[in-house]
Design an enzyme around this catalytic site. Structure first.
Site: not given
Ligand SMILES: Cc1ncc(COP(=O)(O)O)c(C=O)c1O
Ligand SMILES: Cc1ncc(COP(=O)(O)O)c(C=O)c1O
Ligand code: FES
Ligand code: FES
Lengths: 154, 388, 388
Positions: B74, B181, B203, B239, B327
């Site tokens: 997200g 959400q 998730h 990838t 807190c």
């Molecule tokens: C409203 C909202 N937007 C964005 C996110 C971020 O998504 P993600 O946890 O997949 O990075 C969250 C949750 O963390 C969310 O509740």
């Molecule tokens: C040398 C090299 N750097 C970066 C990447 C990109 O990594 P990823 O596939 O996890 O995005 C690759 C493979 O695709 C790679 O062979």
């Molecule tokens: S965080 Fe407020 S007293 Fe502990």
């Protein structure tokens, strides 16, 4: 349970010692933390002859580590003289609990401040020092106004 | 903990992966493990799986497969929607969003501001509804994008997306909504909502972590924000996470199929929880909108009980929820959402978010109501403020 | 295809996930599914798993846990290394890289150029080794970053990283290396290499797709490129892909443990394959360096046989390899790496990359040599150019 807290913090949070109000305390302190907005109250019963803190109670409107540090502070202070109790530091309380997460250091500061406020109140009431403006809930709240701020959340 | 009951009611943070989703993913780790860009048969198997997944996701939200860009979640989807559009539409430098967006939107907007773009943060009313009149008044000559979430992650308030979409159309502005959400809880159809872009996170709907989607309506002038081998029609290099995407697509399919039933089930649990808490615990308030709210969201504040303490005591009773109050051991700041709702001081410290999931039951609600009563009683007994 | 033998020799594209890795991941879908940012025990379980994973990855490359930033893959890691450093080190606008980098680096550099940054692309010699002298001469007053890959993904040439690191240190320039292909095949230790940043991709080392890491040496002035909830020490927002990260960390651990044995095993297979092909097939050349090459990389060119045709005939015999030659169904351009090596025209059309994996055997090599002989013979028989 796997909070970022030591077993001892969790124990004191779960079963806080000396918690509650005290009828007619010899000294009473209320403190709020500008860092988080939490509050703690400490009540003392002092033996006028020996200056020994014979009974101590606390109340907390705060986080888990605030409750735990307040609890440990009451244990540390009980049986000590007022002069000795003044010297209890937040580091000492933190150490006694086996440490706190860095972001929570102020919680034990707050607990110590609460104790010191109660001692000051005792000293003022008993003519040991001159009076200051009392710290009320409203005073603390206005101090805490600016604490609220964005950027958290899942 | 031993055999203690464990009840998870923090589904807005994340959800357990559905066993059907795990089953769908498994073959793609060890057997069908090819790189979808490879020309050989291992590659084509992966490419075909991606194609099917793209169609599944598209179907679930009424989109076309070629309008689906898979991302790492997200957060990346929100980043892509905003940063892929704003700096690349020459001269148009102004964005409108709301004060209660997720940090993925707010911090992306803050970054744009640091580059010299302008952002208007529209306020919300006391229930967390975005003020549509102010939003319309905020439109400028050079406004390029409106980004307002479908439903809020903390207080569950559902936003008037259709109305905002009308405004965006009227002024010819792109409109993005963060539907992270809302999917699976209320209907999410890109045409009914009238949006140009829409973010989803796997998730949050019983899919695996680390996968998401940005829906991008055909014809939207968008550029990538991650550069490389030009995967995802050039819009997102890297990838493709085939197993993750297959699992996510399965989760989307299930969410769409089950949404009606899930929504009824969750609404019942939600309303029962709210009324029983209000009947048995004093000094409590419901945060967010009373009716325009997600079926799975309960956000309440209790006077004289602090958020983290409540959360921990509940956890010790096996109940997992979250708090937007200060807190926490991670941050000392109260949630920007609760702050925006202007909740009275007495209440802002004691908020709890209870977010239900399809696997929760009425028995769970019973248990949680009991646990809450105990927790609040215990904390109020030690508060210097509670009148007893 | 029925019961046809299937031999996968395209491990530079991606790898099957190790069953031990799958086992490590599984609990994190359905039981330990918490969000690592949550305060309750479901959250702490996830946070602890992340902590362990971070340490596992750090240990495998001689880094500190706090120097490990989890990303969505090698592509994002490369993007972060370059775009997280270059625009944020004021006034320093020049980057040095090589002509044979992965598109994740090259296209990111191209994007920086479009923003007004300057990039020097250092050439390579006939074996694909980056010219260190030219690299040093390219250093300018305002050079902020050198990015040169550890080993090339197409021809397997290992670069003189230690020498480049000396130059970077001498001129006080940040040094990033893309180690996506080298991890698990040759030693990768951040101090021995002397790098400030290093990219790794999970799916190239028998881990799941969609996960990667950027190692960032303490003290490096880097900024995030994805904005949101400030995960990964603020360097990479987005809910952490716990199952993926746990699987990746397990794969890193296995790669480190098995690297010596795997390397011996792969070198034997590689050298046997090369010598048997050279003994039995005429008009063949080895692309890349004869000795400074990855133990698992064989890149050969055959005269009078075209890349895609070879690949498809091999696939029909159950053998999965890749080609850097033009005329693939995805792109008509010959690989920029082969082009940079200045391979004679006769050879550039007929390249094959055979990249071995730990699960390949000498029997597989036997089979592939036979399949290659058949394939080349068949194609040359129909070529207008081959002398018969
Ligand atoms: C409203 C909202 N937007 C964005 C996110 C971020 O998504 P993600 O946890 O997949 O990075 C969250 C949750 O963390 C969310 O509740
Ligand atoms: C040398 C090299 N750097 C970066 C990447 C990109 O990594 P990823 O596939 O996890 O995005 C690759 C493979 O695709 C790679 O062979
Ligand atoms: S965080 Fe407020 S007293 Fe502990
Ligand atoms: S002849 Fe078909 S792509 Fe070259």
């Amino acid at each position: 349970m796997k909070f970022p807290y030591t077993e001892k913090v969790l124990e004191h949070f779960k079963n806080p010692r000396n918690v509650g109000k005290m009828e007619n305390p010899d000294g009473k302190g209320l403190e709020g933390s500008p860092a988080c907005g939490d509050m703690v109250a400490v009540y003392l019963q002092v033996n006028p002859d020996t200056q020994v803190i014979e009974d101590i109670k606390f109340e907390s409107y705060g986080c888990a580590s605030n409750i735990a540090t307040a609890s440990i502070i009451t244990e540390l202070a009980k049986g000590k003289t007022v002069e000795e109790a003044k010297k209890i530091s937040w580091q000492e309380a933190t150490e006694e609990l086996g440490g706190l997460p860095p972001v929570k250091a102020h919680c034990s500061v707050l607990a110590v401040e609460g104790l010191r406020a109660a001692i000051r109140d005792y000293e003022e009431k008993h003519g040991l020092v001159s009076e200051q403006e009392p710290t009320t809930v409203d005073v603390i709240r206005s101090r805490l106004k600016h604490v609220m701020n964005p950027m958290a959340g899942l | 903990m031993g055999t203690m009951k464990r009840i998870y009611m923090d589904h807005s943070a994340t959800t357990p992966v559905d066993p059907l989703v795990v089953d769908a993913m498994l073959p793609f780790f060890t057997d069908l493990f090819g790189n979808a860009s490879s020309l050989h048969s291992f590659g084509s198997e992966a490419a075909e799986a991606l194609l099917r997944a793209r169609k599944q996701v598209a179907d679930a939200i009424g989109a076309l497969p070629e309008e689906i860009i898979f991302t790492s979640g997200g957060t990346e989807s929100d980043n892509l929607a905003i940063r892929g559009v704003v700096p690349f539409n020459a001269g148009k430098k102004h964005v409108i969003t709301s004060v209660i967006e997720h940090p993925a939107v707010l911090n992306t907007c803050a970054f744009l501001e640091s580059l010299g773009h302008e952002v208007t943060y529209v306020p919300v009313d006391a229930d967390g509804v975005v003020d549509v009149k102010i939003l319309e008044k905020s439109v400028r000559e050079n406004t390029v994008l409106v980004s307002v979430m479908h439903a809020n992650n903390e207080v569950g308030t559902i936003q008037p997306i259709e109305k905002i979409s009308e405004i965006a159309k009227k002024y010819n502005i792109y409109f993005h909504t963060d539907a992270v959400q809302s999917v699976g809880k209320i209907p999410v159809n890109v045409d009914d909502l009238g949006v140009d872009m829409l973010s989803i996170s796997s998730h949050k709907i019983h899919g695996p972590k680390g996968v998401g989607v940005l829906y991008v309506r055909k014809g939207t002038n968008i550029s990538p924000i991650v550069f490389g081998g030009n995967h995802e029609m050039g819009m997102r290099s890297g990838t493709e996470n085939v197993s993750g995407i297959v699992g996510f697509a399965k989760a989307m399919e299930l969410a769409a199929q089950r949404q009606d039933a899930d929504s009824i089930h969750m609404t019942q649990m939600r309303d029962s929880l709210i009324s029983r808490v209000f009947d048995s615990i004093s000094d409590v308030r419901l945060n967010g909108h009373p009716s325009r709210r997600l079926p799975n969201n309960v956000n309440m504040s209790f006077k004289y009980a602090e958020g983290e303490s409540m959360l921990m005591l509940l956890d010790m009773q096996g109940v997992a929820v979250s708090t937007g109050s200060a807190c926490s051991s991670k941050s000392l700041k109260a949630s920007h959402v609760l702050s925006a709702l202007e909740i009275e001081d007495d209440f802002i410290h004691g908020s709890l978010r209870i977010s239900l999931g399809r696997e929760n039951t009425m028995d769970d609600i019973d248990y949680v109501v009991g646990a809450l009563q105990e927790t609040i009683a215990k904390l109020r007994a030690m508060s210097p403020l509670a009148d007893r």
